[in-house]
Design a protein around this motif. Structure first.
Motif, PDB file in Angstrom:
ATOM      1  N   PRO A  32       0.906  -1.228  -0.056  1.00 21.76           N
ATOM      2  CA  PRO A  32      -0.153   0.075  -0.090  1.00 21.76           C
ATOM      3  C   PRO A  32       0.760   1.219   0.007  1.00 21.76           C
ATOM      4  O   PRO A  32       1.868   1.442   0.741  1.00 21.76           O
ATOM      5  N   VAL A  33       0.546   2.151  -0.882  1.00 20.33           N
ATOM      6  CA  VAL A  33       1.178   3.535  -1.031  1.00 20.33           C
ATOM      7  C   VAL A  33       0.234   4.503  -0.808  1.00 20.33           C
ATOM      8  O   VAL A  33      -1.142   4.401  -0.940  1.00 20.33           O
ATOM      9  N   ASN A  34       0.820   5.779  -0.262  1.00 16.67           N
ATOM     10  CA  ASN A  34      -0.110   6.727  -0.213  1.00 16.67           C
ATOM     11  C   ASN A  34      -0.288   7.499  -1.663  1.00 16.67           C
ATOM     12  O   ASN A  34       0.498   7.831  -2.419  1.00 16.67           O
ATOM     13  N   VAL A  35      -1.689   7.418  -2.026  1.00 14.57           N
ATOM     14  CA  VAL A  35      -2.220   8.214  -3.198  1.00 14.57           C
ATOM     15  C   VAL A  35      -3.285   9.046  -3.066  1.00 14.57           C
ATOM     16  O   VAL A  35      -3.871   8.825  -2.028  1.00 14.57           O
ATOM     17  N   PRO A  36      -3.213  10.057  -3.964  1.00 13.45           N
ATOM     18  CA  PRO A  36      -4.264  10.896  -3.749  1.00 13.45           C
ATOM     19  C   PRO A  36      -5.543  10.790  -3.693  1.00 13.45           C
ATOM     20  O   PRO A  36      -5.981   9.549  -4.432  1.00 13.45           O
ATOM     21  N   PHE A  37      -6.534  11.247  -2.789  1.00 14.14           N
ATOM     22  CA  PHE A  37      -7.988  10.800  -2.809  1.00 14.14           C
ATOM     23  C   PHE A  37      -8.672  10.939  -4.198  1.00 14.14           C
ATOM     24  O   PHE A  37      -9.359   9.808  -4.532  1.00 14.14           O
ATOM     25  N   GLY A  38      -8.124  11.772  -5.051  1.00 11.54           N
ATOM     26  CA  GLY A  38      -9.169  11.780  -6.226  1.00 11.54           C
ATOM     27  C   GLY A  38      -8.814  10.674  -7.225  1.00 11.54           C
ATOM     28  O   GLY A  38      -9.558  10.514  -8.304  1.00 11.54           O
ATOM     29  N   ASN A  54      -2.577  18.935   1.203  1.00 10.22           N
ATOM     30  CA  ASN A  54      -1.750  18.386   0.362  1.00 10.22           C
ATOM     31  C   ASN A  54      -1.845  17.648  -1.005  1.00 10.22           C
ATOM     32  O   ASN A  54      -1.505  16.763  -1.111  1.00 10.22           O
ATOM     33  N   GLY A  55      -2.625  18.527  -1.601  1.00 10.81           N
ATOM     34  CA  GLY A  55      -3.203  18.141  -2.612  1.00 10.81           C
ATOM     35  C   GLY A  55      -4.155  16.605  -2.833  1.00 10.81           C
ATOM     36  O   GLY A  55      -3.970  15.872  -3.880  1.00 10.81           O
ATOM     37  N   GLY A  56      -4.493  16.711  -1.814  1.00 16.73           N
ATOM     38  CA  GLY A  56      -5.564  15.386  -1.767  1.00 16.73           C
ATOM     39  C   GLY A  56      -4.878  14.182  -1.027  1.00 16.73           C
ATOM     40  O   GLY A  56      -5.543  13.248  -0.985  1.00 16.73           O
ATOM     41  N   SER A  57      -3.782  14.178  -0.743  1.00 19.32           N
ATOM     42  CA  SER A  57      -3.060  13.155   0.031  1.00 19.32           C
ATOM     43  C   SER A  57      -3.628  12.760   1.356  1.00 19.32           C
ATOM     44  O   SER A  57      -3.404  11.784   1.835  1.00 19.32           O
ATOM     45  N   GLU A  58      -4.230  13.774   1.978  1.00 16.91           N
ATOM     46  CA  GLU A  58      -4.788  13.748   3.260  1.00 16.91           C
ATOM     47  C   GLU A  58      -6.414  14.336   3.104  1.00 16.91           C
ATOM     48  O   GLU A  58      -6.231  15.652   2.145  1.00 16.91           O
ATOM     49  N   THR A  59      -7.124  13.730   3.410  1.00 10.29           N
ATOM     50  CA  THR A  59      -8.677  14.302   3.447  1.00 10.29           C
ATOM     51  C   THR A  59      -9.501  14.228   4.748  1.00 10.29           C
ATOM     52  O   THR A  59      -9.109  13.316   5.477  1.00 10.29           O
ATOM     53  N   GLN A  60     -10.293  15.091   4.946  1.00  8.79           N
ATOM     54  CA  GLN A  60     -11.047  15.236   6.335  1.00  8.79           C
ATOM     55  C   GLN A  60     -12.389  15.202   6.022  1.00  8.79           C
ATOM     56  O   GLN A  60     -12.904  16.014   5.192  1.00  8.79           O
ATOM     57  N   GLN A 226      -5.674   9.078   5.009  1.00 11.95           N
ATOM     58  CA  GLN A 226      -4.661   9.038   4.272  1.00 11.95           C
ATOM     59  C   GLN A 226      -4.627   7.631   3.659  1.00 11.95           C
ATOM     60  O   GLN A 226      -5.309   6.497   4.036  1.00 11.95           O
ATOM     61  N   GLY A 227      -3.773   7.553   2.513  1.00 11.54           N
ATOM     62  CA  GLY A 227      -3.433   6.100   2.231  1.00 11.54           C
ATOM     63  C   GLY A 227      -4.564   5.256   1.539  1.00 11.54           C
ATOM     64  O   GLY A 227      -5.052   4.204   2.035  1.00 11.54           O
ATOM     65  N   PHE A 228      -4.918   6.086   0.423  1.00  9.63           N
ATOM     66  CA  PHE A 228      -6.511   5.562  -0.106  1.00  9.63           C
ATOM     67  C   PHE A 228      -5.933   4.376  -1.050  1.00  9.63           C
ATOM     68  O   PHE A 228      -6.064   4.359  -2.351  1.00  9.63           O
ATOM     69  N   HIS A 229      -5.616   3.097  -0.542  1.00 11.16           N
ATOM     70  CA  HIS A 229      -4.947   1.905  -1.114  1.00 11.16           C
ATOM     71  C   HIS A 229      -6.113   1.132  -1.641  1.00 11.16           C
ATOM     72  O   HIS A 229      -7.017   0.619  -0.938  1.00 11.16           O
TER      73      HIS A 229
END
Length: 298
Positions: A32-38, A54-60, A226-229
């Motif tokens: 698993p890697v950190n990929v952007p939400f979108g 951070n460009g969608g790497s973290e979402t709240q 984070q980490g939308f694997h």
């Protein structure tokens, strides 16, 4: 693929099945890697209550006394490994539910649930898991977490193949639902599922059966991700079978059961942290549900 499914004979893997101890099911071949939400997800409701960092790497996700919010995967999947790094809302979160789950879209739906039930300040959070097959649920298990899920990110994962569904926290198995179709228990195998997450108010049931209500003075409640694997067999909601079924890493023999070390970790969770298991609730189930009878620890 339809003809091959009719000849396949599902089997519940019993305690006699031993796998190589070096195998780590949770450590999937594709790390698993950190990929952007979108890349894999879109918001589903209350778009103004989702924040991207951070460009969608973290979402709240934000819950206030007006609304909660949620998101879903762009694609539907038939088997795979799915994980999310989540940091839950801190403090007094009675009545608040953070959910991460897979679900099909028809009436007799299949569903695989992580539901984090908020609690009063100072009381441990509760994680409820559930499995729906063919529209039937009522398979709740509840555990206390051995860490504070609001202070740091932790990884919550689902491995789903033809043989089992495994719930994991930080690569530790906390629950296994075996394919016991030969016992008359339906198992998710032909309905693609989307991945969902939501943050919402459920103070009518979530905390002490609804006795504890949400304290809106503590709002907004924020769950961070984070980490939308996603490592699954993507298909359309109309498809009955995945074109790559039987060819992916999660179909290999070493992922059809837990190894000895993973069973020990699961037993640790059951002995030390489990507070409810439908399999042992004789008031609800005077007759043990069929899938529970093959649980090696019951």
């Amino acid at each position: 693929m339809a003809s091959s499914s009719s000849s396949w004979s599902p089997v519940c893997f019993l305690s006699g099945l031993l796998l190589m101890a070096s195998t780590s099911m949770a450590a999937a071949p594709r790390k698993p890697v950190n990929v952007p939400f979108g890349r894999n997800y879109v918001p589903t409701w209350a778009f103004d209550h989702i924040k991207y960092i951070n460009g969608g790497s973290e979402t709240q996700l934000v819950l206030d006394n007006y609304t909660g919010t949620g998101f879903q995967s762009k694609g539907s999947y038939l088997f795979g490994h799915f994980s999310m790094k989540i940091k839950l809302p801190p403090g007094d979160t009675a009545g608040v539910v953070t959910a991460f789950y897979l679900s099909s879209t028809n009436n007799e739906h299949d569903e695989i649930d992580f539901e984090f039930l908020g609690n009063r300040t100072g009381e441990p959070p509760i994680l409820q898991t559930n499995v729906f097959t063919g529209g039937k649920g009522d398979r709740e298990q509840r555990i206390y977490l051995w860490f504070d899920p609001s202070k740091a990110y932790h990884s919550y994962s689902v491995l789903w193949n033809l043989y089992q569904i495994v719930f994991l926290i930080d690569d530790i198995p906390i629950r296994v639902f075996k394919n016991c179709k030969d016992l008359g228990v339906r198992f998710p195998f032909n309905q693609p599922m989307k991945i969902y997450s939501s943050l919402w108010n459920a103070d009518d049931w979530a905390t002490r059966g609804g006795l504890e209500k949400t304290n809106w003075a503590n709002a907004p409640f924020i769950a961070s991700y984070q980490g939308f694997h996603v490592d699954g067999c993507q298909t359309s909601v109309e498809a009955k079978f995945c074109a790559t079924q039987g060819k992916m890493w999660w179909d290999r023999e070493e992922f059809r059961d837990l190894d000895a070390y993973q069973w020990r970790r699961l037993r640790w969770v059951r002995k030390k942290w489990t507070i409810y298991n439908y399999c042992t609730d004789r008031s609800r189930y005077p007759v043990t549900p069929p899938e529970c009878k093959r649980d090696r620890d019951l």
